[in-house]
Design an enzyme around this catalytic site. Sequence first.
Site, PDB file in Angstrom:
ATOM      1  N   GLU A 241      -2.513 -11.954   0.029  1.00  0.00           N
ATOM      2  CA  GLU A 241      -2.810 -13.096   0.901  1.00  0.00           C
ATOM      3  C   GLU A 241      -3.799 -12.602   1.941  1.00  0.00           C
ATOM      4  O   GLU A 241      -3.420 -12.007   2.946  1.00  0.00           O
ATOM      5  CB  GLU A 241      -1.518 -13.610   1.556  1.00  0.00           C
TER       6      GLU A 241
ATOM      7  N   VAL B  83      -7.089  -3.198   3.462  1.00  0.00           N
ATOM      8  CA  VAL B  83      -5.752  -2.710   3.104  1.00  0.00           C
ATOM      9  C   VAL B  83      -5.305  -3.338   1.774  1.00  0.00           C
ATOM     10  O   VAL B  83      -4.584  -2.713   1.004  1.00  0.00           O
ATOM     11  CB  VAL B  83      -4.738  -2.963   4.246  1.00  0.00           C
ATOM     12  N   GLY B  84      -5.780  -4.544   1.504  1.00  0.00           N
ATOM     13  CA  GLY B  84      -5.468  -5.191   0.222  1.00  0.00           C
ATOM     14  C   GLY B  84      -5.850  -4.282  -0.944  1.00  0.00           C
ATOM     15  O   GLY B  84      -5.117  -4.144  -1.922  1.00  0.00           O
TER      16      GLY B  84
ATOM     17  N   CYS C  62      -5.194 -17.146   9.913  1.00  0.00           N
ATOM     18  CA  CYS C  62      -6.002 -16.878   8.714  1.00  0.00           C
ATOM     19  C   CYS C  62      -6.746 -18.121   8.229  1.00  0.00           C
ATOM     20  O   CYS C  62      -7.808 -18.017   7.642  1.00  0.00           O
ATOM     21  CB  CYS C  62      -5.123 -16.322   7.612  1.00  0.00           C
TER      22      CYS C  62
HETATM   23  P1  NAD Z   1      -2.374  -5.711   9.756  1.00  0.00           P
HETATM   24  O1  NAD Z   1      -3.233  -4.696  10.433  1.00  0.00           O
HETATM   25  O2  NAD Z   1      -1.136  -6.166  10.423  1.00  0.00           O
HETATM   26  O3  NAD Z   1      -2.049  -5.142   8.319  1.00  0.00           O
HETATM   27  C1  NAD Z   1      -1.271  -5.816   7.389  1.00  0.00           C
HETATM   28  C2  NAD Z   1      -0.292  -4.840   6.792  1.00  0.00           C
HETATM   29  O4  NAD Z   1      -0.967  -3.721   6.231  1.00  0.00           O
HETATM   30  C3  NAD Z   1       0.692  -4.281   7.809  1.00  0.00           C
HETATM   31  O5  NAD Z   1       1.991  -4.330   7.286  1.00  0.00           O
HETATM   32  C4  NAD Z   1       0.190  -2.881   8.029  1.00  0.00           C
HETATM   33  O6  NAD Z   1       1.201  -1.983   8.395  1.00  0.00           O
HETATM   34  C5  NAD Z   1      -0.377  -2.501   6.686  1.00  0.00           C
HETATM   35  N1  NAD Z   1      -1.400  -1.460   6.749  1.00  0.00           N
HETATM   36  C6  NAD Z   1      -2.371  -1.328   7.673  1.00  0.00           C
HETATM   37  N2  NAD Z   1      -3.141  -0.263   7.386  1.00  0.00           N
HETATM   38  C7  NAD Z   1      -2.655   0.282   6.247  1.00  0.00           C
HETATM   39  C8  NAD Z   1      -3.040   1.409   5.432  1.00  0.00           C
HETATM   40  N3  NAD Z   1      -4.091   2.173   5.729  1.00  0.00           N
HETATM   41  N4  NAD Z   1      -2.307   1.665   4.324  1.00  0.00           N
HETATM   42  C9  NAD Z   1      -1.264   0.891   4.006  1.00  0.00           C
HETATM   43  N5  NAD Z   1      -0.857  -0.197   4.727  1.00  0.00           N
HETATM   44  C10 NAD Z   1      -1.546  -0.487   5.844  1.00  0.00           C
HETATM   45  O7  NAD Z   1      -3.156  -7.004   9.460  1.00  0.00           O
HETATM   46  P2  NAD Z   1      -4.715  -7.253   9.420  1.00  0.00           P
HETATM   47  O8  NAD Z   1      -5.261  -6.624   8.188  1.00  0.00           O
HETATM   48  O9  NAD Z   1      -5.353  -7.000  10.733  1.00  0.00           O
HETATM   49  O10 NAD Z   1      -4.588  -8.851   9.246  1.00  0.00           O
HETATM   50  C11 NAD Z   1      -5.605  -9.691   9.522  1.00  0.00           C
HETATM   51  C12 NAD Z   1      -6.139 -10.263   8.240  1.00  0.00           C
HETATM   52  O11 NAD Z   1      -5.063 -10.865   7.533  1.00  0.00           O
HETATM   53  C13 NAD Z   1      -7.169 -11.332   8.430  1.00  0.00           C
HETATM   54  O12 NAD Z   1      -8.192 -11.145   7.505  1.00  0.00           O
HETATM   55  C14 NAD Z   1      -6.409 -12.615   8.120  1.00  0.00           C
HETATM   56  O13 NAD Z   1      -7.224 -13.650   7.683  1.00  0.00           O
HETATM   57  C15 NAD Z   1      -5.465 -12.140   7.096  1.00  0.00           C
HETATM   58  N6  NAD Z   1      -4.295 -13.007   7.040  1.00  0.00           N
HETATM   59  C16 NAD Z   1      -4.076 -13.695   5.915  1.00  0.00           C
HETATM   60  C17 NAD Z   1      -3.009 -14.558   5.856  1.00  0.00           C
HETATM   61  C18 NAD Z   1      -2.708 -15.334   4.611  1.00  0.00           C
HETATM   62  O14 NAD Z   1      -1.613 -15.878   4.527  1.00  0.00           O
HETATM   63  N7  NAD Z   1      -3.601 -15.410   3.652  1.00  0.00           N
HETATM   64  C19 NAD Z   1      -2.159 -14.702   6.950  1.00  0.00           C
HETATM   65  C20 NAD Z   1      -2.425 -13.961   8.084  1.00  0.00           C
HETATM   66  C21 NAD Z   1      -3.489 -13.099   8.113  1.00  0.00           C
END
Ligand code: NAD
Length: 460
Positions: free
Chosen positions: A214, A196-197, A248
């Site tokens: 992040e 998603v990043g 994370c």
């Molecule tokens: P998530 O699925 O909650 O997604 C994060 C955000 O992206 C949400 O707001 C979600 O609505 C949005 N999103 C999801 N799919 C999307 C799309 N197709 N288009 C646009 N936006 C979309 O979170 P996740 O990705 O499962 O999180 C887990 C990851 O995050 C792990 O890799 C973890 O290490 C990392 N993480 C990092 C930190 C940090 O501070 N560096 C903290 C917590 C988690």
Amino acid sequence: MAIEPVHYPSMVTKLRDSFDRGLTRPLGWRRAQLGAMSRMLRENEKSIAQALAKDLAKPGQEVYLGELSLLFSEIRHARRQLRRWARPRRVHTPLVGQPARSWVQPEPLGVVLIMGAWNYPVQLVLSPLIPALAAGNCAVVKPSEIAAATSALMAELIPRYLDSNAVQVVEGAVEETTELLKQRFDHILYTGGAHVGRIVMRAAAEHLTPVTLELGGKSPCVIDEGADLASAARRLIWGKCLNAGQTCIAPDYVLVTRARRDELIAAIGNELDAMYGQDRLKSDDYAKIINRRHFDRLVGYLDDGDVAIGGRFDEENCRIEPTVLTGVDADSKIMREEIFGPLLPVIEVDSLEQAIAFVRQREKPLAAYLFTRSRVSERQFVESISTGSLCINDVLMFMSVPELPFGGVGMSGMGQYHGKAGFDRFSHLKAVMKRSRFPEIPIRFPPYTDFKLRLLKRLG
Ligand code: NAD
């Protein structure tokens, strides 16, 4: 009531109007917003704990430790330091520019978007909002839909405590987020996975909006030859089991020398008994896995090694025991992907040098840990591992230091926040020079002469 995607453009316009008319500029307003956020957390501690229990079965103590205490400390720190961070920062003016004064003037960016992840769904939305408000911005906040109860609670509480002319909450999943990302923001801070990043960064590119990502990664934990194993085992397994490994910066895997591997595993077993007792799947002090998709993903990893401790799971309640795996191949799936759950591969190495080489062959992690008694090993590790954060003789605890910038490097993210780094992240550091009106030696103006050039070179 949830804001519908058709209203996103007018919502952003309204926030931009607030920004343009200077609502967020006074330091008093910023301090008041931070105070209101602190009050929001204090007055609603119970409902926050209930929402987190519903989403993640997060134990009460972990709600405080992993979410609230970090926010209280960030708010306190920002309120105390605000005046210092916001004031002009004088810099040296070289001789050639004299007589003059030069300074860096922090100014807010405008309207920023904050997107949180589900694993610390209160902290990951609010801890970027603290510096965003401290720096004088308006913000749209998008909690993760995956932690649904907490997302709904944030959408209910934030408008009750914070100025709605400056902060708006948008709830939703892919469809809503896709629409939201079409709007023009002045900065986007996204927390979540790399997939998603990339989507966020692509959308931001349309408006040339700067992003902070992040992300996550595989944070290694290295046990040096002479390390105190009892203490290392206690600290590292606590960091692994907090929020059932869905952290994370949790230690993802352990590297230990062959000679000490079994001793370490025995010490981890003792610590798990002391912390969670024998029936760990039923412990109230141990969170659940967020949903079935992540549960299935984690259970799938169990085939990648031999279970030394744990290995049981409860499908109905999405719970997995703290599990130590040995005999894990370095190329297996569990070692290629971020685990993000309570499974801990323990991998044997011959030496610290080999452990460092192992880490360096992989993507740069979000955090790296070393347990050691040796200053030499410590220096070697700090100098040779590139990582977002690094902690010696503990895990996770660096998060309690607000002045340490937090964020990844390489594939674990870009840009840092927390403390002053957060304030600067949400500010533009405007360069200002004020020249004196006194006459100067006119060496920069034509007609150019050899004498003027010689003088210029001398002044540097
Ligand atoms: P998530 O699925 O909650 O997604 C994060 C955000 O992206 C949400 O707001 C979600 O609505 C949005 N999103 C999801 N799919 C999307 C799309 N197709 N288009 C646009 N936006 C979309 O979170 P996740 O990705 O499962 O999180 C887990 C990851 O995050 C792990 O890799 C973890 O290490 C990392 N993480 C990092 C930190 C940090 O501070 N560096 C903290 C917590 C988690």
